[in-house]
Enzyme design. Structure first.
Site, PDB file in Angstrom:
ATOM      1  N   LYS A   1       0.768  -1.389   0.497  1.00 24.38           N
ATOM      2  CA  LYS A   1       0.161  -0.132  -0.238  1.00 24.38           C
ATOM      3  C   LYS A   1       1.106   1.480  -0.189  1.00 24.38           C
ATOM      4  O   LYS A   1       1.406   1.639   0.893  1.00 24.38           O
ATOM      5  CB  LYS A   1      -1.101   0.172   1.543  1.00 24.38           C
ATOM      6  CG  LYS A   1      -1.271   1.211   1.555  1.00 24.38           C
ATOM      7  CD  LYS A   1      -2.726   0.929   2.395  1.00 24.38           C
ATOM      8  CE  LYS A   1      -3.918   2.134   2.503  1.00 24.38           C
ATOM      9  NZ  LYS A   1      -4.895   2.417   3.408  1.00 24.38           N
TER      10      LYS A   1
ATOM     11  N   LYS B   1      -2.309  -1.050  -3.904  1.00 28.79           N
ATOM     12  CA  LYS B   1      -3.209  -1.173  -3.759  1.00 28.79           C
ATOM     13  C   LYS B   1      -2.603   0.885  -3.843  1.00 28.79           C
ATOM     14  O   LYS B   1      -0.742   0.829  -3.497  1.00 28.79           O
ATOM     15  CB  LYS B   1      -3.991  -0.895  -2.422  1.00 28.79           C
ATOM     16  CG  LYS B   1      -4.392   0.606  -2.312  1.00 28.79           C
ATOM     17  CD  LYS B   1      -5.059  -0.007  -0.985  1.00 28.79           C
ATOM     18  CE  LYS B   1      -6.046   1.470  -0.596  1.00 28.79           C
ATOM     19  NZ  LYS B   1      -5.878   1.853   0.887  1.00 28.79           N
TER      20      LYS B   1
HETATM   21  C1  PBG Z   1      -7.523   2.932   5.776  1.00 29.56           C
HETATM   22  C2  PBG Z   1      -7.275   3.022   4.503  1.00 29.56           C
HETATM   23  C3  PBG Z   1      -7.411   4.158   3.196  1.00 29.56           C
HETATM   24  C4  PBG Z   1      -8.235   3.544   1.427  1.00 29.56           C
HETATM   25  C5  PBG Z   1      -8.731   2.519   1.838  1.00 29.56           C
HETATM   26  N1  PBG Z   1      -8.312   2.203   3.166  1.00 29.56           N
HETATM   27  C6  PBG Z   1      -6.958   5.740   3.471  1.00 29.56           C
HETATM   28  C7  PBG Z   1      -5.487   5.559   3.952  1.00 29.56           C
HETATM   29  O1  PBG Z   1      -4.672   4.486   3.518  1.00 29.56           O
HETATM   30  O2  PBG Z   1      -5.133   6.610   3.352  1.00 29.56           O
HETATM   31  C8  PBG Z   1      -8.054   4.546   0.680  1.00 29.56           C
HETATM   32  C9  PBG Z   1      -8.948   3.848  -0.082  1.00 29.56           C
HETATM   33  C10 PBG Z   1      -9.260   4.749  -1.668  1.00 29.56           C
HETATM   34  O3  PBG Z   1      -8.690   5.647  -1.738  1.00 29.56           O
HETATM   35  O4  PBG Z   1     -10.346   4.600  -2.609  1.00 29.56           O
HETATM   36  N2  PBG Z   1      -6.210   2.839   5.925  1.00 29.56           N
END
Ligand code: PBG
Length: 327
Positions: free
Chosen positions: A196, A249
């Site tokens: 991520k 992601k």
């Molecule tokens: C929570 C989370 C996030 C997303 C999914 N789970 C945001 C982040 O990490 O700041 C992003 C999903 C999206 O942008 O559609 N940590």
């Protein structure tokens, strides 16, 4: 003597043969639809930064599930927005949390839906970080893992079919696996947000989930997009700790990483076509600058080509509808 010019092979492939030899397809069963459920609203409310996506009250969360299931989407990813926040995100970790209530509501009305829950503290903490923060503003990894494990267990007890930790703390897959196993939930899989990146493509989501960090950013626990080899470390540790599905992601900007994941790990691979990707397509389509349907289907196929078995996308029900016609 002159050799005859050979026509390229592709010119001998007519539309019927082209259809026969297509390598990649995308099907509704491969799509996961994210949903936002809010504790403090009575009526669905459109998320301004994500046209067409809603905040749902707990009492109506089964509605988008039922509608999407009619179109062939079978899996859902739940995000909760609590009415109260605190430094430790306690409101997200008990059996009465907004997500637990939503799971029960969906399971009552739509028992065949496959429910996945996002496990993270940022929607529930007053400071907006994904873990506990010490007085110097640093994330406290190990205590955060224990709290995340507690959250995951509460979701599973409420009826979740799978949990998806998105916090990026070190060791959280082990912590969650252990607490689930100890409580008799050995059969509940974990989909890990393994790779991520600290990405600006999450901008619209942070408005949707009211989860932007008050101070600082997530670069301490999310990955630096200037790097790619780090991804192997994250994939390896989550796989070793027992993750059943590995996720990369965001989606389209990280196809190289997705390909690496799918070529190196013998488990299903997921990708998240995130909020920023959604909102950019929506905005350009609203202006008439791009063809929304064609762009979405091309994007989904690109992710499949790079190795995604599952795609989490806000376009899921709409794409499922479009997929009724051949690509
Ligand atoms: C929570 C989370 C996030 C997303 C999914 N789970 C945001 C982040 O990490 O700041 C992003 C999903 C999206 O942008 O559609 N940590």
């Amino acid at each position: 003597m002159l050799f005859p010019v050979r026509r390229p092979r592709r010119l001998r492939i007519d539309s019927r043969l082209r259809n026969m030899v297509k390598e990649f397809t995308v099907e509704p069963r491969q799509l996961i639809y994210p949903l936002f459920v809010s504790e403090s609203i009575k009526k669905p409310d459109e998320i301004k930064s994500m046209p067409g996506q809603m905040h749902w009250p707990v009492s109506q969360i089964d509605k988008p599930v039922k509608d999407a299931m009619k179109k062939g989407v079978t899996a859902f990813l739940l995000f909760g927005i609590p009415s109260k926040k605190d430094p430790h995100g306690d409101s997200g970790c008990g059996e009465n949390s907004v997500v637990c209530k939503a799971i029960k509501q969906i399971k009552k009305k739509c028992p065949e839906a496959y429910i996945i829950t996002d496990v993270c503290l940022c929607e529930y903490t007053s400071h907006g970080h994904c873990g506990f923060i010490d007085k110097n503003g640093n994330v406290e990894n190990d205590v955060s893992c224990a709290q995340l494990a507690k959250m995951a267990l509460s979701h599973v007890k409420a009826g979740a079919d799978m949990v998806a930790p998105s916090d990026m703390m070190d060791g959280r897959i082990s912590a969650i696996r252990e607490i689930l196993d100890d409580n008799g939930f050995e059969n509940i899989p974990i989909m890990s947000y393994s790779v991520k990146y600290a990405s600006s493509f999450y901008g619209p989501f942070r408005e949707a989930a009211d989860s932007a960090p008050g101070k600082g950013d997530r670069k301490g626990y999310q990955m630096d997009f200037c790097n790619s080899r780090d991804a192997m470390i994250e994939l390896e540790s989550d796989f070793e700790e027992g993750a059943d599905i590995l996720m990369v992601k965001p989606g389209l900007p990280y196809l190289d990483i997705l390909k690496t994941a799918s070529e190196n790990y013998p488990c299903p691979i997921a990708t998240y076509h995130v909020s920023g990707e959604y909102s950019m397509i929506k905005a350009a389509a609203q202006k008439g600058w791009i063809d929304e349907k064609k762009i979405v289907l091309e994007s989904l196929i690109a992710m499949r080509r790079a190795g995604a078995d599952l795609i989490i996308t806000y376009f899921a029900p709409q794409a499922a509808e479009w997929l009724k016609e051949a690509l």
